[in-house]
Design an enzyme around this catalytic site. Structure first.
Site, PDB file in Angstrom:
ATOM      1  N   LYS A   1       0.830  -1.208   0.000  1.00 46.76           N
ATOM      2  CA  LYS A   1       0.000   0.000   0.000  1.00 46.76           C
ATOM      3  C   LYS A   1       0.864   1.258   0.000  1.00 46.76           C
ATOM      4  CE  LYS A   1      -3.730  -2.440   2.372  1.00 46.76           C
ATOM      5  NZ  LYS A   1      -4.376  -2.740   3.660  1.00 46.76           N
TER       6      LYS A   1
ATOM      7  N   GLN B   1      -4.128  -0.870   9.708  1.00 45.54           N
ATOM      8  CA  GLN B   1      -4.090  -2.239   9.195  1.00 45.54           C
ATOM      9  C   GLN B   1      -4.678  -3.222  10.193  1.00 45.54           C
ATOM     10  OE1 GLN B   1      -3.094  -3.250   6.092  1.00 45.54           O
ATOM     11  NE2 GLN B   1      -3.777  -5.294   6.667  1.00 45.54           N
TER      12      GLN B   1
ATOM     13  N   ASP C   1     -10.558   3.189   4.163  1.00 44.93           N
ATOM     14  CA  ASP C   1     -10.935   1.773   4.132  1.00 44.93           C
ATOM     15  C   ASP C   1     -12.447   1.607   4.034  1.00 44.93           C
ATOM     16  OD1 ASP C   1      -9.079  -0.230   3.916  1.00 44.93           O
ATOM     17  OD2 ASP C   1      -8.665  -0.395   6.055  1.00 44.93           O
TER      18      ASP C   1
END
Length: 312
Positions: free
Chosen positions: A55, A99, A122
């Protein structure tokens, strides 16, 4: 019957990334704003670090300011919350990603819900989930994997799914529920199936669009697939592959690809299907957030994408 069209997630993801790069360059040129993405990882899980590194690398490739906060496994809830709060207040950061999974002693949901919805790239904040549930695809941020899977569906069927039956196997908050909402917003008739669904194979056979996201290797067999259906396989499972040598393994999806591809009209492979779309849509969410937070009209509108021309 002709072999199924293989839906190329790598190609679709590449077109999204090119559009993101152009949008990021445009924002920097027109407004002097460099898009900022902060990624937070806690602990030393190898798979999580691999994802985060991918990412961060992609963010830099898109021309973003990419910041990574790597915290020790013993980080407290208060310490992590304080970091998220500081990122919320940082005007140079437009997207925040924590994460998952976090170490077990941390309350993941509390941390995710503490991220400002407009920076929640997200797409997991309840505000963004609520906007999706009410059909608002314009002002929220959509969970990345279902957004990417939906782009692949549209690459086959176009914008309007009227008259098509869609079945999503899986009801998780991360994928199943938002995927069903996206299909519904595109006018498909949607069934959400799960572990308690009776005669799941029969339900699946009614689908013009069959989406599998259950985490069970090759569960969906050929006789679950309606002839001519589009099959979107979201599963990523590692299984033993003794034919490759002792201790070797290989990746498979939730669909028995070899046999299903003889029945379906279009199918995503694993790897190379939905997987590449997740990071691409994370970048798309980040540039959308940057435009909105800068007060500019964004050329990217999350899910309203086209696999050929990139983001609209």
């Amino acid at each position: 019957m002709a072999p199924a069209t293989v839906i190329d997630g790598k190609k679709a993801a590449a077109s999204v990334i090119e559009a993101v790069k152009a949008a990021a360059a445009g924002l920097e040129t027109e407004a002097g704003v460099k898009t900022g993405l902060a990624v937070v990882i806690v602990g030393d899980d190898p798979a999580s670090h691999a994802y985060v590194n991918s990412k961060s690398k992609m963010a830099k490739e898109c021309g973003f300011k990419s910041i990574q906060h790597t915290l020790p496994a013993e980080t407290t809830q208060e310490e992590l919350a304080k970091l998220v709060a500081s990122l919320n207040d940082d005007a140079s950061i437009h997207g925040i990603l924590v994460q998952l999974p976090l170490p077990k002693h941390l309350d993941s949901d509390d941390i995710i819900q503490s991220i400002k919805p407009e920076k929640d790239v997200d797409g997991l904040h309840v505000v963004n989930a609520g906007k999706l549930a009410t059909g608002d695809l314009e002002t929220g941020l959509i969970s990345c994997t279902p957004a990417g899977a939906m782009l692949l569906v549209r690459s086959i069927h176009g914008e309007d799914l009227s008259g098509l039956n869609a079945v999503v196997i899986g009801r998780s908050n991360l994928f199943g529920k938002p995927m069903a909402q996206l299909l519904l917003s595109a006018n498909a008739t949607v069934t959400t199936a799960h572990s308690r669904t009776k005669d799941l194979a029969s339900v699946a056979r009614g689908a013009d669009i069959l989406v599998a996201a259950v985490g069970r290797p090759e569960m969906v067999k050929a006789d679950w697939v309606k002839p001519g259906a589009t099959v979107i396989d979201v599963g990523i499972n590692r299984i033993a592959a003794p034919e490759r040598g002792e201790g070797k393994s290989r990746l498979v999806g939730d669909v028995a690809y070899g046999e299903a591809s003889e029945i379906a009209a279009a199918i995503t492979p694993v790897p190379g299907g939905v997987g590449p779309m997740t990071i691409a849509m994370l970048m798309a969410n980040t540039i959308s957030a940057a435009y909105r937070l800068t007060g500019k009209i964004s050329p990217t509108v999350g899910i309203l994408c086209d696999a050929e021309t990139g983001l609209k």
